[in-house]
Design a protein around this motif. Structure first.
Motif, mmCIF file in Angstrom:
data_model
loop_
_atom_site.group_PDB
_atom_site.id
_atom_site.type_symbol
_atom_site.label_atom_id
_atom_site.label_comp_id
_atom_site.label_asym_id
_atom_site.label_seq_id
_atom_site.Cartn_x
_atom_site.Cartn_y
_atom_site.Cartn_z
ATOM 1 N N SER A 1 0.716 -1.075 -0.225
ATOM 2 C CA SER A 1 -0.077 0.157 -0.028
ATOM 3 C C SER A 1 0.843 1.360 0.175
ATOM 4 O O SER A 1 0.606 2.243 -0.717
ATOM 5 C CB SER A 1 -0.978 -0.071 1.183
ATOM 6 O OG SER A 1 -1.585 1.178 1.351
ATOM 7 N N ASP B 1 -1.661 3.461 -2.397
ATOM 8 C CA ASP B 1 -2.768 3.180 -2.587
ATOM 9 C C ASP B 1 -3.698 3.039 -1.163
ATOM 10 O O ASP B 1 -2.952 2.174 -0.169
ATOM 11 C CB ASP B 1 -3.006 1.948 -3.195
ATOM 12 C CG ASP B 1 -4.435 1.274 -3.607
ATOM 13 O OD1 ASP B 1 -5.445 1.977 -3.112
ATOM 14 O OD2 ASP B 1 -4.582 0.302 -4.084
ATOM 15 N N ARG B 2 -4.582 3.811 -0.986
ATOM 16 C CA ARG B 2 -5.322 3.799 0.465
ATOM 17 C C ARG B 2 -6.006 2.527 0.785
ATOM 18 O O ARG B 2 -6.259 2.129 2.009
ATOM 19 C CB ARG B 2 -6.349 4.776 0.442
ATOM 20 C CG ARG B 2 -7.015 5.080 1.581
ATOM 21 C CD ARG B 2 -8.171 6.283 1.183
ATOM 22 N NE ARG B 2 -8.914 6.484 2.724
ATOM 23 C CZ ARG B 2 -10.093 5.796 2.970
ATOM 24 N NH1 ARG B 2 -10.428 4.754 2.079
ATOM 25 N NH2 ARG B 2 -10.573 6.341 4.058
ATOM 26 N N ARG B 3 -6.312 1.514 -0.412
ATOM 27 C CA ARG B 3 -7.053 0.406 -0.108
ATOM 28 C C ARG B 3 -6.316 -0.709 0.808
ATOM 29 O O ARG B 3 -6.749 -1.310 1.353
ATOM 30 C CB ARG B 3 -7.658 -0.105 -1.376
ATOM 31 C CG ARG B 3 -8.578 0.710 -2.223
ATOM 32 C CD ARG B 3 -8.865 -0.082 -3.535
ATOM 33 N NE ARG B 3 -7.773 0.083 -4.262
ATOM 34 C CZ ARG B 3 -7.615 -0.631 -5.563
ATOM 35 N NH1 ARG B 3 -8.584 -1.008 -5.995
ATOM 36 N NH2 ARG B 3 -6.320 -0.470 -6.104
ATOM 37 N N VAL C 1 -7.663 -0.403 4.126
ATOM 38 C CA VAL C 1 -8.718 -0.698 4.122
ATOM 39 C C VAL C 1 -8.810 -2.305 4.509
ATOM 40 O O VAL C 1 -9.346 -2.901 5.183
ATOM 41 C CB VAL C 1 -9.606 -0.502 3.180
ATOM 42 C CG1 VAL C 1 -11.115 -1.008 3.313
ATOM 43 C CG2 VAL C 1 -9.612 1.250 2.900
ATOM 44 N N TYR C 2 -7.830 -3.025 3.882
ATOM 45 C CA TYR C 2 -7.828 -4.500 3.857
ATOM 46 C C TYR C 2 -7.258 -4.933 5.242
ATOM 47 O O TYR C 2 -7.497 -5.807 5.578
ATOM 48 C CB TYR C 2 -6.902 -4.991 2.548
ATOM 49 C CG TYR C 2 -7.578 -4.422 1.398
ATOM 50 C CD1 TYR C 2 -9.003 -4.639 1.231
ATOM 51 C CD2 TYR C 2 -6.880 -4.424 0.284
ATOM 52 C CE1 TYR C 2 -9.583 -4.411 -0.049
ATOM 53 C CE2 TYR C 2 -7.415 -4.081 -0.970
ATOM 54 C CZ TYR C 2 -8.666 -3.806 -1.132
ATOM 55 O OH TYR C 2 -9.352 -3.542 -2.314
ATOM 56 N N LEU D 1 -11.414 9.729 -1.716
ATOM 57 C CA LEU D 1 -11.947 8.997 -2.437
ATOM 58 C C LEU D 1 -12.801 9.553 -3.630
ATOM 59 O O LEU D 1 -13.160 10.445 -3.885
ATOM 60 C CB LEU D 1 -13.322 8.482 -1.424
ATOM 61 C CG LEU D 1 -12.847 7.705 -0.106
ATOM 62 C CD1 LEU D 1 -13.892 7.305 0.649
ATOM 63 C CD2 LEU D 1 -11.955 6.245 -0.657
#
Length: 140
Positions: free
Chosen positions: A54, A59-61, A64-65, A140
């Motif tokens: 990340s 990458d922000r995701r 989140v994961y 976002l």
């Protein structure tokens, strides 16, 4: 100068130190992990990879994961810490064979036992990920 990635970097560094420490204790010191320690490793090891990717990809995701893994590890480490402290009845111990989950033989950092350190690592990672995700919500 804004650095929204700083909490993500700190969470990644905590996960790298926790992962490296677990590997060192298991492979170099030769201590066999108990069942709950294995579950905590299963939660921690992917966090180091996901957060590293990340950061590299910006990458922000990844955060989140990684957050559900950190929260899952936090619950397991919390239960393990209560077990080591003797606050959980003996009938609830999941380790029926092999290394005992309740009798930890290694304490470091002024008497802190491994489950407490694991709990602190997962709590720090989860808190840092919450801060990072909250600070990057507008992207976002």
């Amino acid at each position: 100068m804004s650095r929204p990635w700083l909490p993500l970097l700190c969470a990644w560094l905590v996960s790298i130190v926790a992962t490296g420490s677990a590997v060192f204790i298991g492979e170099v010191m030769g201590m066999t992990p108990c069942v709950l320690c294995w579950y905590q490793r299963i939660a921690m090891f992917p966090i180091a990879l996901v957060l590293g990717m990340s950061l590299y990809a910006e990458d922000r995701r990844g955060a989140v994961y990684a957050l559900p893994m950190a929260l899952t590890g936090l619950v397991i480490a919390g239960y393990h810490s209560l077990l080591v402290a003797g606050l959980v009845p003996q009938a609830w111990i999941p380790c029926s064979a092999g290394v005992s989950c309740a009798n930890q033989k290694l304490s470091i950092f002024w008497g802190l036992e491994l489950p407490w350190l694991s709990f602190a690592s997962f709590a720090a990672i989860a808190a840092l990920l919450f801060v990072y995700l909250r600070g990057t919500r507008h992207d976002l």
